[in-house]
Motif scaffolding. Structure first.
Motif, PDB file in Angstrom:
ATOM      1  N   SER A 230      10.426  23.953 -14.658  1.00 47.07           N
ATOM      2  CA  SER A 230       9.833  25.143 -15.609  1.00 47.07           C
ATOM      3  C   SER A 230       8.772  25.804 -14.839  1.00 47.07           C
TER       4      SER A 230
ATOM      5  N   THR B 197       5.593  24.526 -13.970  1.00 43.96           N
ATOM      6  CA  THR B 197       4.336  24.392 -14.241  1.00 43.96           C
ATOM      7  C   THR B 197       3.908  23.121 -13.833  1.00 43.96           C
TER       8      THR B 197
ATOM      9  N   THR C 294       2.145  28.820 -24.105  1.00 42.80           N
ATOM     10  CA  THR C 294       2.199  30.309 -24.167  1.00 42.80           C
ATOM     11  C   THR C 294       3.614  30.555 -24.405  1.00 42.80           C
TER      12      THR C 294
ATOM     13  N   ASP D 261       5.408  32.573 -22.799  1.00 46.00           N
ATOM     14  CA  ASP D 261       6.232  32.633 -21.523  1.00 46.00           C
ATOM     15  C   ASP D 261       6.526  31.119 -21.169  1.00 46.00           C
TER      16      ASP D 261
ATOM     17  N   GLN E  97       9.100  29.543 -23.384  1.00 46.13           N
ATOM     18  CA  GLN E  97      10.428  30.082 -23.056  1.00 46.13           C
ATOM     19  C   GLN E  97      11.092  29.416 -21.800  1.00 46.13           C
ATOM     20  N   ALA E  98       9.912  29.267 -20.930  1.00 46.94           N
ATOM     21  CA  ALA E  98      10.629  28.586 -19.548  1.00 46.94           C
ATOM     22  C   ALA E  98      11.109  27.070 -19.967  1.00 46.94           C
TER      23      ALA E  98
END
Length: 82
Positions: A34, A36, A52, A54, A57-58
């Motif tokens: 992802s 992160t 978040t 974003d 969604q990732a």
């Protein structure tokens, strides 16, 4: 660290955990794919961070899902009969 998430964030975190486990992904692998930090998905799943849009969604895309599907599932968990 205290929980800081709302009901929908908590439900979404539960859905993310379920989907991740169903895919056989570790927290570390989900983080890597992802884009992160290694600890972020675990913090989300434990309700210590609210993702978040974003990042949610990732994570959804990494697991082969649309974010909207995960949100719908989270909303179902919040219903009294969910």
């Amino acid at each position: 660290m205290a929980k800081i998430t709302s009901d929908i964030s908590t439900a979404l975190a539960e859905v993310i955990r379920r989907r991740r486990e169903a895919k056989g992904l570790s927290l570390a692998r989900l983080a890597e794919l992802s884009g992160t930090s290694q600890t972020y998905p675990g913090l989300v799943e434990r309700g210590l961070r609210s993702p978040t849009v974003d990042m949610a969604q990732a994570m959804a895309k990494t697991m082969g899902h649309e974010l909207s599907d995960l949100i719908k599932e989270a909303e179902q968990l919040l219903k009294p009969d969910g």
